[in-house]
Design a protein around this motif. Sequence first.
Motif, mmCIF file in Angstrom:
data_model
loop_
_atom_site.group_PDB
_atom_site.id
_atom_site.type_symbol
_atom_site.label_atom_id
_atom_site.label_comp_id
_atom_site.label_asym_id
_atom_site.label_seq_id
_atom_site.Cartn_x
_atom_site.Cartn_y
_atom_site.Cartn_z
ATOM 1 N N LEU A 18 143.015 39.195 -22.850
ATOM 2 C CA LEU A 18 143.629 39.841 -24.007
ATOM 3 C C LEU A 18 143.975 41.287 -23.698
ATOM 4 O O LEU A 18 145.022 41.798 -24.123
ATOM 5 C CB LEU A 18 142.670 39.773 -25.196
ATOM 6 N N PHE A 19 143.105 41.961 -22.958
ATOM 7 C CA PHE A 19 143.301 43.378 -22.661
ATOM 8 C C PHE A 19 144.622 43.606 -21.923
ATOM 9 O O PHE A 19 145.421 44.464 -22.309
ATOM 10 C CB PHE A 19 142.130 43.899 -21.837
ATOM 11 N N VAL A 48 131.899 34.088 -20.824
ATOM 12 C CA VAL A 48 133.147 33.521 -21.340
ATOM 13 C C VAL A 48 133.862 34.541 -22.224
ATOM 14 O O VAL A 48 135.099 34.702 -22.146
ATOM 15 C CB VAL A 48 132.873 32.223 -22.125
ATOM 16 N N LEU A 49 133.113 35.254 -23.056
ATOM 17 C CA LEU A 49 133.711 36.269 -23.924
ATOM 18 C C LEU A 49 134.378 37.369 -23.104
ATOM 19 O O LEU A 49 135.499 37.795 -23.415
ATOM 20 C CB LEU A 49 132.643 36.864 -24.846
ATOM 21 N N VAL A 50 133.709 37.819 -22.053
ATOM 22 C CA VAL A 50 134.285 38.870 -21.195
ATOM 23 C C VAL A 50 135.565 38.375 -20.534
ATOM 24 O O VAL A 50 136.568 39.109 -20.452
ATOM 25 C CB VAL A 50 133.259 39.315 -20.131
ATOM 26 N N ILE A 51 135.575 37.140 -20.064
ATOM 27 C CA ILE A 51 136.772 36.577 -19.426
ATOM 28 C C ILE A 51 137.929 36.539 -20.419
ATOM 29 O O ILE A 51 139.063 36.949 -20.103
ATOM 30 C CB ILE A 51 136.478 35.166 -18.882
ATOM 31 N N TRP A 53 133.376 29.485 -15.045
ATOM 32 C CA TRP A 53 132.526 29.661 -16.208
ATOM 33 C C TRP A 53 133.052 29.047 -17.501
ATOM 34 O O TRP A 53 132.255 28.709 -18.380
ATOM 35 C CB TRP A 53 132.286 31.161 -16.447
ATOM 36 N N VAL A 54 134.370 28.956 -17.659
ATOM 37 C CA VAL A 54 134.918 28.497 -18.950
ATOM 38 C C VAL A 54 134.904 26.969 -18.997
ATOM 39 O O VAL A 54 135.517 26.314 -18.133
ATOM 40 C CB VAL A 54 136.350 29.017 -19.164
ATOM 41 N N ALA A 68 139.701 33.077 -11.335
ATOM 42 C CA ALA A 68 138.535 32.570 -10.596
ATOM 43 C C ALA A 68 137.327 32.437 -11.518
ATOM 44 O O ALA A 68 136.593 31.432 -11.465
ATOM 45 C CB ALA A 68 138.213 33.516 -9.440
ATOM 46 N N ALA A 69 137.124 33.417 -12.386
ATOM 47 C CA ALA A 69 135.985 33.364 -13.306
ATOM 48 C C ALA A 69 136.141 32.238 -14.321
ATOM 49 O O ALA A 69 135.162 31.560 -14.671
ATOM 50 C CB ALA A 69 135.839 34.702 -14.020
#
Length: 471
Positions: free
Chosen positions: A20-21, A12-15, A186-187, A181-182
């Motif tokens: 943000l990036f 979740v953090l990576v998503i 996952w979220v 999709a992620a």
Amino acid sequence: MPELDRRHRLVVLVICCSSLFVVSMDATIVNLALPSIQTDLEASVTALQWTVDAYTLTLASLLLLAGSTADRVGRRRVFRIGLLLFGVGSLLCSIAPTAGALVAFRVVQALGGAMLNPVAMSIIVTVFTDPRERARAIGAWASVIGLSMALGPLVGGALVDTVGWRSIFWLNVPVVLAATAAATRWVPESRAAHPRRLDPVGQLLVTVLLGGAVFAIIEGPARGWTSPWVLGAAVLAAAALGALVPWELRRVEPLIDPRFFRSVPFAGATVVAVCAFVCLSGFLFVNALYLQVARGYSPLHAGLLTLPMAAMMAVLPSVSGRLVGSRGTRIPLVVGGAALALSGAVLLFLRTDSPLWLPITAYVVFGVGFGMINPPITTTAVSGMPAAQAGVASAVASTSRQVGAALGVAVIGSLVTSSVVGPLGPGLAAASHAGWGVVIGCGLAVLALGVLTTGEWARGTARRSAELISA
């Protein structure tokens, strides 16, 4: 919401960080493409300013509304809508046939972006329930902001030089599709137990205030400062400001609580955020034109020349964060403000034929300044605030960053372009000195606020403000 295992939380953090990036990098990546956009779309300098500011202004206007809406209707739902809207806006920007269309599509991009930053932070706070894990997750989030802003000019220069300016918008599409999709997989969905009430009148007043002020500043040099359009926009902005404070004071749950500003640390953090991002956005805008239009460098060469600044902005936030944790916010703010002012002073000697060591020295010093300032802003804003209001205070700090970014391009861009004598290229170096004067002033303001907002008197105002808000 059920407790997630560690692997799930990290995914979740990576998503959230990936969203943000691209949103943060898009605020800076466009600058290196501006000369190419100007040539390809026959755009005026005013149109170039709007290409940057249409994005940042929309973000600044809607961040608070997006956060409260997500709390009410579902954070994952709003996050996914924001991703898709950002992707559609990016795709439209890549095929824009005119400068006007590009500006309009940048607004579409920013509508999606406004749904990502505050909502992703809310998702992180919800998923990471352990205070130590949450602190590390927020630290990773903050480092992504610095990294994306630092890489923007470099990536933008490389793409523009090798593929063309439209490619800077294509870059977002696969990232958005993968993140959507992620997020679906996952979220977890979440809502606030007691979502804040919407404040449509307050939102309208904030939008009119920011939009009117930026329109008047950008259009003033081209239309004339006494033009009915410019004067009308300025009057609208002033009227919106005059109506906003009394309206918000009467609200039980205002969009922006004016009582926050009785806290000197909070008010100071807001001004510091505006000043720092005025410097950053104005610097990137003028520097891109200087390196490519005045000196004739390619976009890739111009991006490589800013690499020392990017390195400082990527590395120093972690140093600043450790200083904040061990010594408080005063040292990073004072050092950062002094470095910004010094970089502006160095750039006052800039000429079209200046040896490269001069601008590169200024870039390094500027990177040191901005790299030190950005991390303490949120910490200072929430200092002494009631825990229930920390999220709102942090959102106001984020909004202040975008307001500064919009004002930087408007104010510094207009000062510089209106000072050019003759063609833009040969006269740009001398005209840029007016903009560097603004950078010096903003740096000195940050330095002074770093001292003023971190003492015992300032902390006392924060405590009294917190008591008033909690009552």
